[in-house]
Design a protein around this motif. Structure first.
Motif, PDB file in Angstrom:
ATOM      1  N   THR A  36     -15.874 -71.816  34.520  1.00 23.10           N
ATOM      2  CA  THR A  36     -16.027 -72.228  35.813  1.00 23.10           C
ATOM      3  C   THR A  36     -17.308 -72.980  36.176  1.00 23.10           C
ATOM      4  N   PRO A  37     -17.510 -73.964  37.085  1.00 21.76           N
ATOM      5  CA  PRO A  37     -18.597 -74.425  37.483  1.00 21.76           C
ATOM      6  C   PRO A  37     -19.401 -73.570  38.486  1.00 21.76           C
ATOM      7  N   VAL A  38     -20.672 -73.523  38.088  1.00 15.95           N
ATOM      8  CA  VAL A  38     -21.589 -72.631  38.630  1.00 15.95           C
ATOM      9  C   VAL A  38     -21.609 -73.043  40.023  1.00 15.95           C
ATOM     10  N   THR A  39     -21.576 -71.762  40.977  1.00 11.89           N
ATOM     11  CA  THR A  39     -21.914 -71.906  42.368  1.00 11.89           C
ATOM     12  C   THR A  39     -23.085 -72.345  42.594  1.00 11.89           C
ATOM     13  N   ARG A  40     -23.528 -73.357  43.304  1.00 14.90           N
ATOM     14  CA  ARG A  40     -24.872 -73.769  43.576  1.00 14.90           C
ATOM     15  C   ARG A  40     -25.434 -73.760  44.873  1.00 14.90           C
ATOM     16  N   TRP A  41     -24.668 -73.188  45.889  1.00 15.26           N
ATOM     17  CA  TRP A  41     -25.039 -73.245  47.263  1.00 15.26           C
ATOM     18  C   TRP A  41     -26.070 -71.987  47.256  1.00 15.26           C
ATOM     19  N   PRO A  42     -26.247 -70.939  46.707  1.00 12.20           N
ATOM     20  CA  PRO A  42     -27.236 -70.040  47.021  1.00 12.20           C
ATOM     21  C   PRO A  42     -28.645 -70.413  46.618  1.00 12.20           C
ATOM     22  N   PHE A  43     -28.705 -71.354  45.694  1.00 13.71           N
ATOM     23  CA  PHE A  43     -29.828 -72.273  44.956  1.00 13.71           C
ATOM     24  C   PHE A  43     -30.376 -73.044  46.203  1.00 13.71           C
ATOM     25  N   PHE A  44     -29.452 -73.834  46.743  1.00 17.99           N
ATOM     26  CA  PHE A  44     -29.826 -74.725  47.770  1.00 17.99           C
ATOM     27  C   PHE A  44     -30.126 -73.923  49.014  1.00 17.99           C
ATOM     28  N   VAL A  45     -29.633 -72.853  49.426  1.00 15.60           N
ATOM     29  CA  VAL A  45     -29.946 -72.143  50.454  1.00 15.60           C
ATOM     30  C   VAL A  45     -31.635 -71.443  50.432  1.00 15.60           C
ATOM     31  N   PHE A  46     -31.836 -71.223  49.206  1.00 17.17           N
ATOM     32  CA  PHE A  46     -33.343 -70.847  49.079  1.00 17.17           C
ATOM     33  C   PHE A  46     -34.241 -72.092  49.145  1.00 17.17           C
ATOM     34  N   LEU A  47     -33.817 -73.310  48.562  1.00 12.74           N
ATOM     35  CA  LEU A  47     -34.645 -74.372  48.726  1.00 12.74           C
ATOM     36  C   LEU A  47     -34.693 -74.958  50.367  1.00 12.74           C
ATOM     37  N   ALA A  48     -33.593 -74.454  51.185  1.00 14.75           N
ATOM     38  CA  ALA A  48     -33.616 -74.792  52.577  1.00 14.75           C
ATOM     39  C   ALA A  48     -34.558 -74.069  53.306  1.00 14.75           C
ATOM     40  N   GLY A  49     -34.326 -72.860  53.000  1.00 11.82           N
ATOM     41  CA  GLY A  49     -35.091 -71.861  53.578  1.00 11.82           C
ATOM     42  C   GLY A  49     -36.705 -71.984  53.471  1.00 11.82           C
ATOM     43  N   SER A  50     -37.108 -72.465  52.054  1.00 14.89           N
ATOM     44  CA  SER A  50     -38.279 -72.626  51.808  1.00 14.89           C
ATOM     45  C   SER A  50     -38.810 -73.858  52.512  1.00 14.89           C
ATOM     46  N   MET A  51     -38.090 -75.077  52.654  1.00 11.47           N
ATOM     47  CA  MET A  51     -38.669 -76.036  53.379  1.00 11.47           C
ATOM     48  C   MET A  51     -38.573 -75.990  54.711  1.00 11.47           C
ATOM     49  N   PHE A  52     -37.611 -75.084  55.290  1.00 12.90           N
ATOM     50  CA  PHE A  52     -37.913 -74.801  56.842  1.00 12.90           C
ATOM     51  C   PHE A  52     -39.166 -74.056  57.165  1.00 12.90           C
ATOM     52  N   CYS A  53     -39.480 -73.212  56.203  1.00  7.90           N
ATOM     53  CA  CYS A  53     -40.860 -72.313  56.395  1.00  7.90           C
ATOM     54  C   CYS A  53     -42.019 -73.172  56.357  1.00  7.90           C
TER      55      CYS A  53
ATOM     56  N   ILE B 147     -41.372 -67.978  58.244  1.00  8.47           N
ATOM     57  CA  ILE B 147     -41.463 -66.825  57.204  1.00  8.47           C
ATOM     58  C   ILE B 147     -40.241 -66.156  57.029  1.00  8.47           C
ATOM     59  N   THR B 148     -39.583 -65.582  58.005  1.00 11.32           N
ATOM     60  CA  THR B 148     -38.574 -64.414  57.882  1.00 11.32           C
ATOM     61  C   THR B 148     -37.438 -65.217  57.193  1.00 11.32           C
ATOM     62  N   THR B 149     -37.136 -66.361  57.258  1.00  7.17           N
ATOM     63  CA  THR B 149     -35.966 -67.164  56.977  1.00  7.17           C
ATOM     64  C   THR B 149     -36.195 -67.571  55.488  1.00  7.17           C
ATOM     65  N   MET B 150     -37.555 -67.681  55.050  1.00 10.48           N
ATOM     66  CA  MET B 150     -37.750 -67.975  53.699  1.00 10.48           C
ATOM     67  C   MET B 150     -37.668 -66.651  53.033  1.00 10.48           C
ATOM     68  N   ILE B 151     -37.928 -65.549  53.432  1.00  2.00           N
ATOM     69  CA  ILE B 151     -37.807 -64.278  52.625  1.00  2.00           C
ATOM     70  C   ILE B 151     -36.457 -63.893  52.462  1.00  2.00           C
ATOM     71  N   ILE B 152     -35.607 -64.230  53.518  1.00  2.00           N
ATOM     72  CA  ILE B 152     -34.249 -63.790  53.569  1.00  2.00           C
ATOM     73  C   ILE B 152     -33.617 -64.845  52.555  1.00  2.00           C
ATOM     74  N   THR B 153     -33.792 -66.123  52.576  1.00  2.00           N
ATOM     75  CA  THR B 153     -33.068 -66.841  51.620  1.00  2.00           C
ATOM     76  C   THR B 153     -33.787 -66.781  50.103  1.00  2.00           C
ATOM     77  N   SER B 154     -34.507 -66.294  49.896  1.00  2.00           N
ATOM     78  CA  SER B 154     -35.054 -65.999  48.646  1.00  2.00           C
ATOM     79  C   SER B 154     -34.471 -64.940  47.947  1.00  2.00           C
ATOM     80  N   PHE B 155     -33.839 -64.078  48.597  1.00  2.00           N
ATOM     81  CA  PHE B 155     -32.725 -63.105  48.020  1.00  2.00           C
ATOM     82  C   PHE B 155     -31.609 -63.626  47.359  1.00  2.00           C
ATOM     83  N   PHE B 156     -31.155 -64.784  48.080  1.00  2.00           N
ATOM     84  CA  PHE B 156     -29.795 -65.255  47.658  1.00  2.00           C
ATOM     85  C   PHE B 156     -29.569 -65.639  46.253  1.00  2.00           C
TER      86      PHE B 156
END
Length: 344
Positions: free
Chosen positions: A144-161, A190-199
């Protein structure tokens, strides 16, 4: 005596006085000292000079290319944003659907005015071949193809921060109202980056047990939303509550200890366990060191005025945040690669 001089002299004098008066009234936008700051800008008494105060937005924007005590604060996170934007685009290109679409559009653009029918047919055939290959790849694969959205959620949170931090440090010199608004944006980033880092780690480690995904990701999201709502209070944005803000951010980071231990137990036999632990330990170390510099204001505390332009605590904090995010990016890549070969 020439009578015309008696008439023209007062007129010329008035013109000169008008020019001098208008020049004196024109704003100079010079850098000022800590003592000259309005009360709301007096945040770090150990940085003595090179402050911007009440600058128009245009002047504040172009101060990106001037030396002042916020220059490196802006550039450290602005370059970090560009770095993560590049990493995001590089990873998007690796997604088959995206790479196929990009290939189609790049082949569709004419390179010269000599495009003919045969070249158009070539583009159509290439599109058909690319589409067929993608369908075959998806149908023939047993994994099954790996779901990549959690990875991109982290990248988006980092860029926003990183971007919100750069904007805050660049434009907060405009006015008191804008300064407060941008500080809240910075804390939200900062908070968004911490949250998205968990995903990425939580999602991929507990991919076969959605219950724990919901508990851990739901828990950090609720804690993060509480932090953001708390930070929206104008009183808590002041320097008096610097320690309290650091405590909130630290509590969010410490929340990761629980799923971290759980993930280590679940994946104890995973051959890549030590690699991911090394990356995540480095991330935790960078973030903790950054928090210590943020709160203690070292080294400018020991030599006030020496580190006004370069080397003060907030700049070090920014560099450590970027390094921590990069360490977590490395761990996320390991999780992704592992899940490519180990589905539920």
């Amino acid at each position: 005596m020439d009578p015309t001089k008696l008439i023209s002299e007062p007129v010329e004098t008035k013109k000169w006085e008008k020019r001098v008066g208008s020049a004196a009234a024109a704003p100079s936008y010079e850098l000022v000292s800590f003592k000259e700051l309005p009360e709301y800008m007096k945040d770090n008494e150990f940085i003595l000079n090179y402050y911007r105060v009440n600058w128009p937005l245009k002047e504040a924007f172009f101060s990106l290319f001037r030396w002042h005590n916020e220059t490196l604060n802006v550039w450290t996170h602005l370059l970090g944003f560009v770095l993560f934007l590049g990493l995001t685009l590089a990873n998007l290109i690796e997604v088959p659907q995206v790479s196929g679409l990009i290939a189609f559009f790049t082949r569709s653009f004419p390179m010269s005015g000599d495009i003919n029918v045969s070249q158009d047919l070539f583009v159509v055939s290439e599109l058909q071949r690319t589409t067929t290959n993608l369908i075959d790849l998806m149908s023939e694969s047993d994994v099954t193809p790996v779901t990549r959205w959690p990875f991109f959620v982290f990248l988006a949170g980092s860029m926003f921060c990183l971007l919100s931090s750069s904007i805050c440090h660049l434009f907060s010199c405009h006015s008191h109202h804008l300064s407060l608004s941008l500080l809240r944006l910075d804390f939200t980033g900062i908070t968004t980056m911490i949250i998205t880092s968990f995903f990425p780690p939580v999602y991929y480690v507990f991919q076969c047990d959605p219950k724990w995904q919901f508990i851990y990701l739901g828990g950090i999201t609720v804690l993060g939303m509480f932090t953001i709502i708390t930070m929206l209070s104008p009183a808590l944005s002041t320097k008096k509550f610097r320690g309290f803000r650091a405590l909130l951010f630290s509590s969010m980071a410490l929340f990761g200890i629980i799923p971290g231990f759980h993930a280590a137990i679940v994946n104890w036999s995973n051959p890549r366990r030590n690699v991911t632990l090394a990356y995540e330990s480095a991330m935790a170390m960078f973030y903790m060191m950054g928090t210590l510099f943020y709160v203690s204001r070292v080294p400018e505390r020991f030599k006030p005025g020496w580190f006004d332009l370069a080397g003060h605590s907030h700049q070090i904090f920014h560099v450590l945040v970027v390094m921590g995010a990069l360490a977590h990016y490395g761990a996320s890549l390991v999780f992704l690669d592992w899940r490519h070969g180990h589905s539920c």
